[in-house]
Design an enzyme around this catalytic site. Structure first.
Site, PDB file in Angstrom:
ATOM      1  N   SER A  34     -22.096   3.836   0.359  1.00 40.46           N
ATOM      2  CA  SER A  34     -21.773   4.520   1.778  1.00 40.46           C
ATOM      3  C   SER A  34     -23.112   5.428   1.618  1.00 40.46           C
ATOM      4  O   SER A  34     -23.117   6.016   2.897  1.00 40.46           O
ATOM      5  CB  SER A  34     -20.532   5.186   1.652  1.00 40.46           C
ATOM      6  OG  SER A  34     -20.532   6.378   0.577  1.00 40.46           O
ATOM      7  N   GLY A  35     -23.579   5.877   0.637  1.00 40.86           N
ATOM      8  CA  GLY A  35     -24.555   7.030   0.743  1.00 40.86           C
ATOM      9  C   GLY A  35     -24.057   8.232   0.522  1.00 40.86           C
ATOM     10  O   GLY A  35     -24.572   9.074   0.490  1.00 40.86           O
ATOM     11  N   ARG A  78     -16.125  -0.029  -1.423  1.00 38.65           N
ATOM     12  CA  ARG A  78     -15.303   1.161  -1.733  1.00 38.65           C
ATOM     13  C   ARG A  78     -16.078   2.436  -1.992  1.00 38.65           C
ATOM     14  O   ARG A  78     -15.600   3.542  -2.796  1.00 38.65           O
ATOM     15  CB  ARG A  78     -14.452   1.029  -3.055  1.00 38.65           C
ATOM     16  CG  ARG A  78     -13.485  -0.444  -2.963  1.00 38.65           C
ATOM     17  CD  ARG A  78     -13.194  -0.825  -4.336  1.00 38.65           C
ATOM     18  NE  ARG A  78     -12.034  -1.780  -4.028  1.00 38.65           N
ATOM     19  CZ  ARG A  78     -12.399  -3.146  -3.764  1.00 38.65           C
ATOM     20  NH1 ARG A  78     -13.642  -3.515  -3.923  1.00 38.65           N
ATOM     21  NH2 ARG A  78     -11.748  -4.305  -3.694  1.00 38.65           N
ATOM     22  N   GLY A  79     -16.855   2.755  -0.985  1.00 44.22           N
ATOM     23  CA  GLY A  79     -17.777   3.810  -0.868  1.00 44.22           C
ATOM     24  C   GLY A  79     -18.804   3.957  -1.709  1.00 44.22           C
ATOM     25  O   GLY A  79     -19.880   4.822  -1.590  1.00 44.22           O
ATOM     26  N   TYR A 117       0.872  -1.260   0.008  1.00 43.35           N
ATOM     27  CA  TYR A 117      -0.123  -0.230   0.051  1.00 43.35           C
ATOM     28  C   TYR A 117       0.900   1.201  -0.020  1.00 43.35           C
ATOM     29  O   TYR A 117       1.655   1.490   0.821  1.00 43.35           O
ATOM     30  CB  TYR A 117      -0.738   0.016   1.165  1.00 43.35           C
ATOM     31  CG  TYR A 117      -1.946  -1.082   1.431  1.00 43.35           C
ATOM     32  CD1 TYR A 117      -2.318  -1.850   0.131  1.00 43.35           C
ATOM     33  CD2 TYR A 117      -2.841  -1.007   2.604  1.00 43.35           C
ATOM     34  CE1 TYR A 117      -3.126  -2.938   0.430  1.00 43.35           C
ATOM     35  CE2 TYR A 117      -3.801  -2.174   2.578  1.00 43.35           C
ATOM     36  CZ  TYR A 117      -3.863  -2.903   1.548  1.00 43.35           C
ATOM     37  OH  TYR A 117      -4.778  -3.812   1.673  1.00 43.35           O
TER      38      TYR A 117
END
Length: 330
Positions: free
Chosen positions: A212-213, A208-209, A56
């Site tokens: 998520s809203g 990955r979002g 990462y």
């Protein structure tokens, strides 16, 4: 925070884990100071599981975590590290290397970057097809004997590989994507882990979002993984955001956010499953922590699955070229 044993042989882990990958640029620009503050806030809230990978940010993420945990009581947190993914200076992916000599090299560098004398859970990031899994697990068990790691985990492998690995040495957990729109593990992988007493650390619980809203069409910036993710592409993103709006109606009736309902759904699948939240900011972490008190009734679960039926997502969870390398997809 409530804690559970990770698998039948693993440590006690918090009900939520913190995934730190996004603090090192995988989802666009990141803020180092905010990342460290988020790690500290997570630890203060009772989260004790910090997840990373040595690739990462080509080591950036481990160094960031090392800075955040410097001077803290080593018994207050658990480090979960993935290894084996190869990258070039441009950031391109070059495959995986899980030869025993490479494993010993990878762990040496991770210990240095993290500034610790042992890693709690160490796992190959993906299956290296050129090295038998028995050989990989044997090399990891040698690291346990030497005191450099405490437990062995797996990542994104299928049921047959899990059985072969567990026959060599106890496996504490499988790290794998699991969410309302990524439910492939339910057919074979999850039952195998339950049979063998292996925990699940579930990443991508918010896809990955996407669920998520907070995500809006065309949000991705240059350098963001989501610019290549099939579920975020034109033709798919519109259909997937319709699913999110259906989930929002349920969240509103519970006085919760979409993200909180999505996290709570994963947590409700079993005590052996630990959602790993990829929060890189304190506000997102705070929202995720708000999922913990939520109790979903049978009626809630039915309504959620009606809003987002299994296999309802448009597009794969990775580009096809990456899916072909996932043992968990075979």
């Amino acid at each position: 925070m409530e804690k559970h044993q990770l698998g039948k042989t693993g440590p006690q882990v918090s009900a939520l884990g913190l995934g730190c990958m996004g603090m090192s640029g995988m989802y666009g620009p990141s803020d180092r100071a905010e990342g460290i503050a988020t790690i500290h806030a997570a630890l203060d809230a009772g989260i004790n599981l910090l997840d990373t990978g040595d690739f990462y940010g080509m080591g950036h993420n481990e160094m960031l975590i090392g800075e955040a945990i410097k001077g803290l009581n080593r018994d207050d947190f658990l480090l979960s590290v993935k290894f084996g993914a190869l990258r070039d200076p441009s950031g391109a992916w070059l495959g995986y290397d899980a030869r025993p000599a490479a494993i010993r090299n990878f762990v040496a560098y991770s210990l240095q970057r993290l500034g610790v004398d042992h890693i709690d859970i160490y796992r190959p990031a993906r299956l290296d097809p050129n090295v038998p899994i028995e050989e990989q697990i044997g090399a990891l068990s040698d690291l346990i004997k030497a005191g450099y790691i405490r437990h062995i985990g797996l990542s994104e492998v299928g049921a047959d590989t899990i059985r072969r690995a567990a026959a060599v040495h106890p496996i504490v957990d499988l790290q794998i994507e699991y969410s309302l729109i990524s439910r492939g593990i339910e057919d074979k992988i999850l039952p195998t882990c339950r049979e063998l007493g292996i925990g699940i650390t579930a990443y991508g619980v918010l896809s990955r979002g996407l669920i998520s809203g907070h995500w809006q069409k065309d949000n991705a910036q240059k350098g963001d993984f989501r610019t290549m993710s099939p579920r975020f592409q034109a033709g798919n993103i519109e259909k997937n955001l319709e699913l999110v709006e259906a989930l929002r109606k349920i969240a509103d009736t519970k006085g919760a956010s979409v993200a909180q309902i999505a996290i709570a759904w994963v947590a409700a699948q079993g005590k052996e499953i630990v959602p790993v939240i990829g929060a890189r900011r304190r506000d997102r972490l705070s929202e995720a922590l708000g999922s913990l008190p939520i109790e979903l009734s049978a009626e809630d679960m039915t309504a959620i699955e009606r809003a987002i039926p299994k296999d309802a997502a448009a597009g794969g969870r990775y580009p096809d070229a990456q899916l072909t390398h996932l043992d968990s997809e075979k």
